[in-house]
Motif scaffolding. Sequence first.
Motif, PDB file in Angstrom:
ATOM      1  N   ALA A 287       0.736  -1.203   0.110  1.00  0.00           N
ATOM      2  CA  ALA A 287      -0.097  -0.017  -0.197  1.00  0.00           C
ATOM      3  C   ALA A 287       0.945   1.512   0.216  1.00  0.00           C
ATOM      4  N   CYS A 288       1.899   1.294   0.899  1.00  0.00           N
ATOM      5  CA  CYS A 288       2.850   2.423   0.821  1.00  0.00           C
ATOM      6  C   CYS A 288       3.234   2.792  -0.598  1.00  0.00           C
ATOM      7  N   MET A 289       3.566   1.576  -1.448  1.00  0.00           N
ATOM      8  CA  MET A 289       4.361   1.852  -2.595  1.00  0.00           C
ATOM      9  C   MET A 289       3.479   2.395  -3.748  1.00  0.00           C
ATOM     10  N   GLN A 290       2.064   2.420  -3.308  1.00  0.00           N
ATOM     11  CA  GLN A 290       1.086   2.895  -4.180  1.00  0.00           C
ATOM     12  C   GLN A 290       0.614   4.455  -4.045  1.00  0.00           C
ATOM     13  N   VAL A 291       1.430   5.071  -2.846  1.00  0.00           N
ATOM     14  CA  VAL A 291       0.776   6.279  -2.552  1.00  0.00           C
ATOM     15  C   VAL A 291       1.625   7.384  -3.672  1.00  0.00           C
ATOM     16  N   PRO A 292       0.706   8.206  -4.304  1.00  0.00           N
ATOM     17  CA  PRO A 292       1.078   9.117  -5.214  1.00  0.00           C
ATOM     18  C   PRO A 292       2.330  10.115  -4.677  1.00  0.00           C
ATOM     19  N   GLU A 293       3.058  10.196  -5.777  1.00  0.00           N
ATOM     20  CA  GLU A 293       4.101  11.077  -5.483  1.00  0.00           C
ATOM     21  C   GLU A 293       5.248  10.725  -4.155  1.00  0.00           C
ATOM     22  N   PRO A 294       5.741   9.608  -4.354  1.00  0.00           N
ATOM     23  CA  PRO A 294       6.462   8.993  -3.278  1.00  0.00           C
ATOM     24  C   PRO A 294       7.723   9.758  -3.023  1.00  0.00           C
ATOM     25  N   GLY A 295       8.275  10.392  -3.989  1.00  0.00           N
ATOM     26  CA  GLY A 295       9.437  11.047  -4.099  1.00  0.00           C
ATOM     27  C   GLY A 295       9.497  12.248  -2.945  1.00  0.00           C
ATOM     28  N   PHE A 297       8.994  11.984   0.207  1.00  0.00           N
ATOM     29  CA  PHE A 297       9.497  11.490   1.338  1.00  0.00           C
ATOM     30  C   PHE A 297      10.826  11.087   1.256  1.00  0.00           C
ATOM     31  N   ASP A 298      11.576  11.290   2.284  1.00  0.00           N
ATOM     32  CA  ASP A 298      13.013  10.755   2.288  1.00  0.00           C
ATOM     33  C   ASP A 298      12.753   9.440   3.271  1.00  0.00           C
ATOM     34  N   LEU A 299      12.939   8.433   2.707  1.00  0.00           N
ATOM     35  CA  LEU A 299      12.993   7.020   3.677  1.00  0.00           C
ATOM     36  C   LEU A 299      14.141   6.296   3.629  1.00  0.00           C
ATOM     37  N   THR A 300      15.179   7.128   3.186  1.00  0.00           N
ATOM     38  CA  THR A 300      16.557   6.336   3.329  1.00  0.00           C
ATOM     39  C   THR A 300      17.092   6.158   5.121  1.00  0.00           C
ATOM     40  N   SER A 301      16.445   6.672   5.889  1.00  0.00           N
ATOM     41  CA  SER A 301      16.981   6.102   7.242  1.00  0.00           C
ATOM     42  C   SER A 301      16.367   4.798   7.692  1.00  0.00           C
ATOM     43  N   LEU A 302      15.569   4.315   6.973  1.00  0.00           N
ATOM     44  CA  LEU A 302      14.912   2.793   7.469  1.00  0.00           C
ATOM     45  C   LEU A 302      15.979   1.648   6.933  1.00  0.00           C
ATOM     46  N   GLN A 303      16.413   0.655   8.271  1.00  0.00           N
ATOM     47  CA  GLN A 303      17.383   0.140   8.090  1.00  0.00           C
ATOM     48  C   GLN A 303      16.812  -1.402   8.113  1.00  0.00           C
ATOM     49  N   ARG A 304      15.847  -1.752   9.011  1.00  0.00           N
ATOM     50  CA  ARG A 304      15.329  -2.830   9.272  1.00  0.00           C
ATOM     51  C   ARG A 304      14.062  -2.981   9.116  1.00  0.00           C
ATOM     52  N   ASN A 305      13.223  -3.932   8.294  1.00  0.00           N
ATOM     53  CA  ASN A 305      11.988  -4.011   8.151  1.00  0.00           C
ATOM     54  C   ASN A 305      11.507  -5.591   8.110  1.00  0.00           C
ATOM     55  N   PRO A 306      11.327  -5.981   9.517  1.00  0.00           N
ATOM     56  CA  PRO A 306      10.473  -7.566   9.476  1.00  0.00           C
ATOM     57  C   PRO A 306       9.392  -7.440   9.107  1.00  0.00           C
ATOM     58  N   VAL A 307       8.635  -8.426   8.247  1.00  0.00           N
ATOM     59  CA  VAL A 307       7.434  -8.505   7.895  1.00  0.00           C
ATOM     60  C   VAL A 307       6.822  -9.810   7.965  1.00  0.00           C
ATOM     61  N   GLN A 323      13.108  -2.112  -1.113  1.00  0.00           N
ATOM     62  CA  GLN A 323      14.444  -1.554  -0.735  1.00  0.00           C
ATOM     63  C   GLN A 323      14.792  -0.474  -1.931  1.00  0.00           C
ATOM     64  N   ALA A 324      14.336  -0.640  -3.047  1.00  0.00           N
ATOM     65  CA  ALA A 324      14.627   0.222  -3.920  1.00  0.00           C
ATOM     66  C   ALA A 324      13.531   1.508  -3.879  1.00  0.00           C
ATOM     67  N   PHE A 325      12.189   1.131  -3.189  1.00  0.00           N
ATOM     68  CA  PHE A 325      11.370   2.069  -3.138  1.00  0.00           C
ATOM     69  C   PHE A 325      11.891   3.100  -1.915  1.00  0.00           C
ATOM     70  N   THR A 326      12.415   2.926  -0.810  1.00  0.00           N
ATOM     71  CA  THR A 326      12.891   3.481   0.089  1.00  0.00           C
ATOM     72  C   THR A 326      14.417   4.189  -0.196  1.00  0.00           C
ATOM     73  N   GLN A 327      14.999   3.762  -1.264  1.00  0.00           N
ATOM     74  CA  GLN A 327      16.304   4.178  -1.693  1.00  0.00           C
ATOM     75  C   GLN A 327      17.378   4.236  -0.701  1.00  0.00           C
ATOM     76  N   GLY A 328      17.288   3.191   0.224  1.00  0.00           N
ATOM     77  CA  GLY A 328      18.323   3.301   1.297  1.00  0.00           C
ATOM     78  C   GLY A 328      18.604   1.822   1.614  1.00  0.00           C
ATOM     79  N   PRO A 329      19.296   1.586   2.890  1.00  0.00           N
ATOM     80  CA  PRO A 329      20.010   0.165   3.246  1.00  0.00           C
ATOM     81  C   PRO A 329      19.002  -0.833   3.672  1.00  0.00           C
ATOM     82  N   CYS A 330      17.641  -0.452   3.714  1.00  0.00           N
ATOM     83  CA  CYS A 330      16.677  -1.216   4.277  1.00  0.00           C
ATOM     84  C   CYS A 330      16.592  -2.591   3.943  1.00  0.00           C
ATOM     85  N   VAL A 331      16.789  -3.649   4.683  1.00  0.00           N
ATOM     86  CA  VAL A 331      16.806  -5.120   4.671  1.00  0.00           C
ATOM     87  C   VAL A 331      15.337  -5.313   5.081  1.00  0.00           C
ATOM     88  N   SER A 332      14.460  -6.252   4.396  1.00  0.00           N
ATOM     89  CA  SER A 332      13.158  -6.551   4.525  1.00  0.00           C
ATOM     90  C   SER A 332      13.410  -8.188   4.763  1.00  0.00           C
TER      91      SER A 332
END
Length: 533
Positions: A287-295, A297-307, A323-332
Amino acid sequence: MTSPLPLHEHLRRHARTRPDAAALVWYGRSFTWFELDAMSDAFAARLQALGVAPGDPVVLFLNNCPQYLVAHYGIQKAGAIVCPSGPLNKAHELGYQVGDLKARVIVAASDLLPVVAQVRGEGSTLAHVFAVHYADWLPREPALQLPAELQAARGAARAQPMDGEDFEAVALSGARPAPVALALDDVALMTYTSGTTGLPKGAMLSYGNALFKTEATTASAGVQADSVALSVAPLYHIAGMLMGVNVPVYAGATQVLLFRFDPVAVLQAIDRYRVTHWYSIAPMNAACMQVPEPGRFDLTSLQRNPVTSFGITLTEPLAQQWQAFTQGPCVSYEAAYGLSETHTMDTGMPHDAIRWGTQGKPLPGVSIRIIDPATGAELPVGEMGEITVRSPGNFQGYWNRPEATAATLQGGWVHTGDMGKVDAEGYLTFSGRFKEMIKVSGYSVFPEEVETILIRHPAVAQAAVIAEPDADKGEVVKAFIVRRPGQALDEAALIAWARENMATYKAPRQVRFIDALPVTGAGKVLRRLLKDS
């Protein structure tokens, strides 16, 4: 264990050593460790003044909010037992739990007071109600998008329960509780679950159970004092409680709390507060990846994402897309396998050795073995059987249910009723449930409970429900109904009635009318035969 202290003592430790640090952020309003500790102290003191003794149950009936954490830790500081009840529950569902516990005290959201009033009829043990007003602790100018429920709460008149009091006034009273001697084996939490069969039962979890699982989970997730954790999952659910109530307090991390999931608010929160850790459900990421104009938001701080995979399975491509959506080091990665009776999260995924399609490896101190459910014999590596778990996180038993306890807790092992296998490297694959509990978007639905409600309809003579696979929710409830002679009833009418009389996730999504239910000679419904109908 690194410390023998129950979790509320870790809260007190942070209040002494880091009193002005932010413990909790609620739509832009920050609460320090000192404030959280002082307010939970004040609530504990009020419970003691009301005669609530160690071991007494106190029910929590509200959604995510700062008051939830204050009440949770205040109850435990008084030595009483936290007993969450889902805020979607109807009066008879809440009444069943209150009656089973013989609870005298409840903390309820103001919009749920009419439900509480229905429960407080003749014969009810409920004697005192604390009313929580969600809007009380919202900032004047919210920093994040408010859900409709909180928008409405800001303009609503203050509801006051009969024979009750305002939670905020109690929390801000400055009272201090009398010291309570507690042992780690004392029961601290009662979360209702079906166990392996039957109506919901209170799984008794101790201070030690909670501490063990919190320490293990904090280490597995890599949460530290300088982390910022986003909490969206329901705090009344065991997984949301572990990740949102326990882990931030143990680690001393700042928690950003949302009332419920909203994709825009999630992205705003990650951006504004530089969130480093987020426990999510797979559809939330989608759902988050469907939000219009995601650019924006700066999401690069996210490091860990247990799902947790519910409705949508977390796959490697989806994790790479996130990970590509957040443009950072996030590991899911898949968060864990666990259940209420083990205070959840019995496994964790090694971040440097993710094995897709599995739930990871047992956490340190946790043993998992796969047995033949018919013989109890341990099965070889790779063979499918019943998952059994042993660890210091295992529950103390079911509240006033010795027979059910004996059936589930055998020789220190929890017999889960779940099906799975363990590979040669120790990774667990969960494959399904032997038991008949239905999982709807992560919520546990107990067939007997739904059936008991359905047969209250004047046109229903008999009812049986089973799980029906669903692409979005994982499973939904399918009902088989025998009509009373001469009564007219169609599918749409019964579904609408069910939604009015039970929590929406429990209400059947499909109804089939049949002439008779398949039963044994003793009259027990054979649900397995319905699955083939």
